[in-house]
Design a protein around this motif. Structure first.
Motif, PDB file in Angstrom:
ATOM      1  N   TRP A 262       0.892  -1.167   0.000  1.00  0.00           N
ATOM      2  CA  TRP A 262       0.000   0.000   0.000  1.00  0.00           C
ATOM      3  C   TRP A 262       0.929   1.215   0.000  1.00  0.00           C
ATOM      4  O   TRP A 262       1.552   1.530   0.997  1.00  0.00           O
ATOM      5  CB  TRP A 262      -0.900  -0.044   1.224  1.00  0.00           C
ATOM      6  N   GLN A 263       1.065   1.851  -1.128  1.00  0.00           N
ATOM      7  CA  GLN A 263       2.051   2.910  -1.316  1.00  0.00           C
ATOM      8  C   GLN A 263       1.506   4.237  -0.773  1.00  0.00           C
ATOM      9  O   GLN A 263       0.631   4.857  -1.386  1.00  0.00           O
ATOM     10  CB  GLN A 263       2.420   3.027  -2.788  1.00  0.00           C
ATOM     11  N   VAL A 264       2.026   4.629   0.373  1.00  0.00           N
ATOM     12  CA  VAL A 264       1.585   5.844   1.060  1.00  0.00           C
ATOM     13  C   VAL A 264       2.554   6.975   0.727  1.00  0.00           C
ATOM     14  O   VAL A 264       3.767   6.849   0.907  1.00  0.00           O
ATOM     15  CB  VAL A 264       1.534   5.607   2.584  1.00  0.00           C
ATOM     16  N   LYS A 265       2.003   8.085   0.246  1.00  0.00           N
ATOM     17  CA  LYS A 265       2.842   9.208  -0.177  1.00  0.00           C
ATOM     18  C   LYS A 265       3.134  10.184   0.959  1.00  0.00           C
ATOM     19  O   LYS A 265       4.211  10.780   1.007  1.00  0.00           O
ATOM     20  CB  LYS A 265       2.164   9.944  -1.336  1.00  0.00           C
ATOM     21  N   LEU A 266       2.178  10.351   1.866  1.00  0.00           N
ATOM     22  CA  LEU A 266       2.340  11.307   2.962  1.00  0.00           C
ATOM     23  C   LEU A 266       3.357  10.748   3.961  1.00  0.00           C
ATOM     24  O   LEU A 266       3.110   9.724   4.611  1.00  0.00           O
ATOM     25  CB  LEU A 266       0.990  11.549   3.642  1.00  0.00           C
ATOM     26  N   ILE A 267       4.490  11.424   4.096  1.00  0.00           N
ATOM     27  CA  ILE A 267       5.595  10.889   4.897  1.00  0.00           C
ATOM     28  C   ILE A 267       5.185  10.680   6.351  1.00  0.00           C
ATOM     29  O   ILE A 267       5.502   9.641   6.954  1.00  0.00           O
ATOM     30  CB  ILE A 267       6.826  11.820   4.808  1.00  0.00           C
ATOM     31  N   ASP A 268       4.483  11.646   6.942  1.00  0.00           N
ATOM     32  CA  ASP A 268       4.078  11.516   8.344  1.00  0.00           C
ATOM     33  C   ASP A 268       3.137  10.335   8.544  1.00  0.00           C
ATOM     34  O   ASP A 268       3.205   9.638   9.571  1.00  0.00           O
ATOM     35  CB  ASP A 268       3.399  12.800   8.829  1.00  0.00           C
ATOM     36  N   LEU A 269       2.257  10.094   7.594  1.00  0.00           N
ATOM     37  CA  LEU A 269       1.357   8.931   7.688  1.00  0.00           C
ATOM     38  C   LEU A 269       2.143   7.650   7.488  1.00  0.00           C
ATOM     39  O   LEU A 269       1.912   6.658   8.192  1.00  0.00           O
ATOM     40  CB  LEU A 269       0.247   9.037   6.646  1.00  0.00           C
ATOM     41  N   ARG A 270       3.087   7.675   6.575  1.00  0.00           N
ATOM     42  CA  ARG A 270       3.881   6.472   6.304  1.00  0.00           C
ATOM     43  C   ARG A 270       4.599   6.005   7.565  1.00  0.00           C
ATOM     44  O   ARG A 270       4.649   4.809   7.869  1.00  0.00           O
ATOM     45  CB  ARG A 270       4.896   6.765   5.195  1.00  0.00           C
ATOM     46  N   SER A 271       5.147   6.943   8.319  1.00  0.00           N
ATOM     47  CA  SER A 271       5.866   6.573   9.538  1.00  0.00           C
ATOM     48  C   SER A 271       4.913   6.010  10.592  1.00  0.00           C
ATOM     49  O   SER A 271       5.265   5.083  11.335  1.00  0.00           O
ATOM     50  CB  SER A 271       6.617   7.779  10.089  1.00  0.00           C
ATOM     51  N   ARG A 272       3.707   6.548  10.659  1.00  0.00           N
ATOM     52  CA  ARG A 272       2.731   6.057  11.631  1.00  0.00           C
ATOM     53  C   ARG A 272       2.253   4.659  11.258  1.00  0.00           C
ATOM     54  O   ARG A 272       2.100   3.788  12.122  1.00  0.00           O
ATOM     55  CB  ARG A 272       1.559   7.038  11.738  1.00  0.00           C
ATOM     56  N   LEU A 273       2.018   4.423   9.987  1.00  0.00           N
ATOM     57  CA  LEU A 273       1.564   3.099   9.559  1.00  0.00           C
ATOM     58  C   LEU A 273       2.673   2.055   9.723  1.00  0.00           C
ATOM     59  O   LEU A 273       2.385   0.879   9.928  1.00  0.00           O
ATOM     60  CB  LEU A 273       1.082   3.149   8.112  1.00  0.00           C
ATOM     61  N   ALA A 274       3.918   2.500   9.651  1.00  0.00           N
ATOM     62  CA  ALA A 274       5.031   1.569   9.867  1.00  0.00           C
ATOM     63  C   ALA A 274       5.031   1.039  11.300  1.00  0.00           C
ATOM     64  O   ALA A 274       5.515  -0.066  11.566  1.00  0.00           O
ATOM     65  CB  ALA A 274       6.355   2.255   9.556  1.00  0.00           C
ATOM     66  N   ALA A 275       4.472   1.842  12.214  1.00  0.00           N
ATOM     67  CA  ALA A 275       4.403   1.430  13.624  1.00  0.00           C
ATOM     68  C   ALA A 275       3.084   0.732  13.961  1.00  0.00           C
ATOM     69  O   ALA A 275       2.874   0.336  15.106  1.00  0.00           O
ATOM     70  CB  ALA A 275       4.563   2.659  14.519  1.00  0.00           C
ATOM     71  N   THR A 276       2.224   0.590  12.969  1.00  0.00           N
ATOM     72  CA  THR A 276       0.885   0.045  13.194  1.00  0.00           C
ATOM     73  C   THR A 276       0.857  -1.449  12.906  1.00  0.00           C
ATOM     74  O   THR A 276       1.326  -1.877  11.846  1.00  0.00           O
ATOM     75  CB  THR A 276      -0.134   0.769  12.283  1.00  0.00           C
ATOM     76  N   PRO A 277       0.341  -2.259  13.824  1.00  0.00           N
ATOM     77  CA  PRO A 277       0.303  -3.701  13.569  1.00  0.00           C
ATOM     78  C   PRO A 277      -0.609  -4.044  12.395  1.00  0.00           C
ATOM     79  O   PRO A 277      -1.550  -3.312  12.079  1.00  0.00           O
ATOM     80  CB  PRO A 277      -0.249  -4.278  14.876  1.00  0.00           C
ATOM     81  N   HIS A 278      -0.307  -5.165  11.768  1.00  0.00           N
ATOM     82  CA  HIS A 278      -1.051  -5.615  10.587  1.00  0.00           C
ATOM     83  C   HIS A 278      -1.430  -7.077  10.783  1.00  0.00           C
ATOM     84  O   HIS A 278      -0.617  -7.888  11.214  1.00  0.00           O
ATOM     85  CB  HIS A 278      -0.185  -5.457   9.334  1.00  0.00           C
ATOM     86  N   VAL A 279      -2.677  -7.400  10.459  1.00  0.00           N
ATOM     87  CA  VAL A 279      -3.133  -8.782  10.520  1.00  0.00           C
ATOM     88  C   VAL A 279      -3.952  -9.056   9.267  1.00  0.00           C
ATOM     89  O   VAL A 279      -4.611  -8.151   8.733  1.00  0.00           O
ATOM     90  CB  VAL A 279      -3.956  -9.044  11.807  1.00  0.00           C
ATOM     91  N   ALA A 280      -3.889 -10.292   8.781  1.00  0.00           N
ATOM     92  CA  ALA A 280      -4.529 -10.611   7.508  1.00  0.00           C
ATOM     93  C   ALA A 280      -5.490 -11.791   7.639  1.00  0.00           C
ATOM     94  O   ALA A 280      -5.247 -12.728   8.406  1.00  0.00           O
ATOM     95  CB  ALA A 280      -3.472 -10.928   6.451  1.00  0.00           C
ATOM     96  N   ILE A 281      -6.564 -11.725   6.878  1.00  0.00           N
ATOM     97  CA  ILE A 281      -7.464 -12.857   6.682  1.00  0.00           C
ATOM     98  C   ILE A 281      -6.970 -13.611   5.451  1.00  0.00           C
ATOM     99  O   ILE A 281      -6.688 -13.005   4.421  1.00  0.00           O
ATOM    100  CB  ILE A 281      -8.919 -12.388   6.463  1.00  0.00           C
ATOM    101  N   GLY A 282      -6.858 -14.926   5.558  1.00  0.00           N
ATOM    102  CA  GLY A 282      -6.363 -15.719   4.442  1.00  0.00           C
ATOM    103  C   GLY A 282      -7.486 -16.231   3.554  1.00  0.00           C
ATOM    104  O   GLY A 282      -8.675 -16.000   3.810  1.00  0.00           O
ATOM    105  N   ASP A 283      -7.121 -16.933   2.492  1.00  0.00           N
ATOM    106  CA  ASP A 283      -8.114 -17.587   1.654  1.00  0.00           C
ATOM    107  C   ASP A 283      -8.820 -18.662   2.476  1.00  0.00           C
ATOM    108  O   ASP A 283      -8.237 -19.221   3.410  1.00  0.00           O
ATOM    109  CB  ASP A 283      -7.446 -18.224   0.433  1.00  0.00           C
TER     110      ASP A 283
END
Length: 203
Positions: free
Chosen positions: A105-126
Motif C-alpha cells: 500500500w504505497q503511502v505518499k504522505l511521509i508523516d502517515l507512512r511513519s505512523r503506519l510503519a508502527a501500526t500492527p497488521h493482521v490478515a485474513i487468508g483464503d
C-alpha cells in the motif's frame, strides 16, 4: 467452528453470531479482540474482498467505540493521518481495512507512512475447507435452498479456495436449479462445476 460475521454480499446484522471463524481467519479475530496488546491504538486489517474483512472491522469498531476506515488505500491520506492521531489521543481503536499493508500500500504522505510503519497488521487468508463447507451451506440456506445429502461434501474439496469462487458457485447452483426445476443434487453440482471449469479454461 465458531461464528462471528457474515463474509458475503448479503444484508447482515452487525453481531458476532454471523462471522464464521476458521483457521484461515482465526489469527485476525484473536488480534482484533486483543486490543490491549496493540503497540498503538490502530491496526491494519487486510484480506481478500468478500472475506468478511469489512464486517469484522465494523464489529470490532462498534465493540470498542472505535473507528473503521474501509478501503483505506483509496481514502484521502490526510483523513487517515488525522484519524490515526485522534485514535492515539482518545485511546479508541482505529481499524484500517485495506487490500494490502505498506509498503505494498504505497503511502505518499511521509508523516502517515511513519505512523503506519508502527501500526500492527493482521490478515485474513483464503478460505480453508472447513470454512468453504460452512459458507456453501450458509449461502444456500439464506437463499432457501436445501441441497441433497452429499452435495456440500462433494463440492467443498473441488471448488477453488477463494471467497469469490464460493459465491460464484452458489450463484451457479441457484441458477441451474431454477432453470432446470431440479433439486440441488450431486449430479447437478457436478454439472455446474464442469461448466465453471470450462468457462475458466475458455477465459
Amino acid at each position: 467452528m465458531n461464528q462471528i460475521a457474515l463474509p458475503l454480499d448479503w444484508p447482515a446484522a452487525e453481531t458476532e453470531n454471523a462471522f464464521i471463524v476458521s483457521p484461515s481467519n482465526a489469527d485476525a479475530v484473536r488480534h482484533l479482540h486483543s486490543r490491549g496488546t496493540w503497540p498503538v491504538c490502530a491496526t491494519i486489517l487486510t484480506g481478500p474482498r468478500k472475506s468478511g474483512r469489512s464486517l469484522l472491522g465494523r464489529v470490532i469498531a462498534a465493540q470498542t467505540g472505535g473507528t473503521l476506515i474501509d478501503n483505506a488505500q483509496d481514502r484521502d491520506e490526510t483523513e487517515i493521518f488525522h484519524a490515526w492521531n485522534e485514535a492515539q489521543r482518545t485511546r479508541r481503536a482505529l481499524v484500517l481495512v485495506a487490500d494490502a499493508a505498506p509498503p505494498e500500500w504505497q503511502v505518499k504522505l511521509i508523516d502517515l507512512r511513519s505512523r503506519l510503519a508502527a501500526t500492527p497488521h493482521v490478515a485474513i487468508g483464503d478460505p480453508d475447507e472447513a470454512l468453504i463447507d460452512r459458507l456453501i451451506t450458509m449461502l444456500l440456506e439464506r437463499r432457501g435452498l436445501i441441497p441433497q445429502h452429499g452435495v456440500v461434501p462433494y463440492l467443498t474439496p473441488r471448488v477453488e479456495r477463494s471467497h469469490h469462487a464460493v459465491i460464484a458457485l452458489v450463484d451457479a447452483l441457484d441458477a441451474a436449479s431454477l432453470a432446470s426445476h431440479r433439486a440441488i443434487t450431486v449430479p447437478l453440482a457436478r454439472a455446474v462445476l464442469s461448466s465453471i471449469d470450462a468457462s475458466a479454461a475458455a477465459g
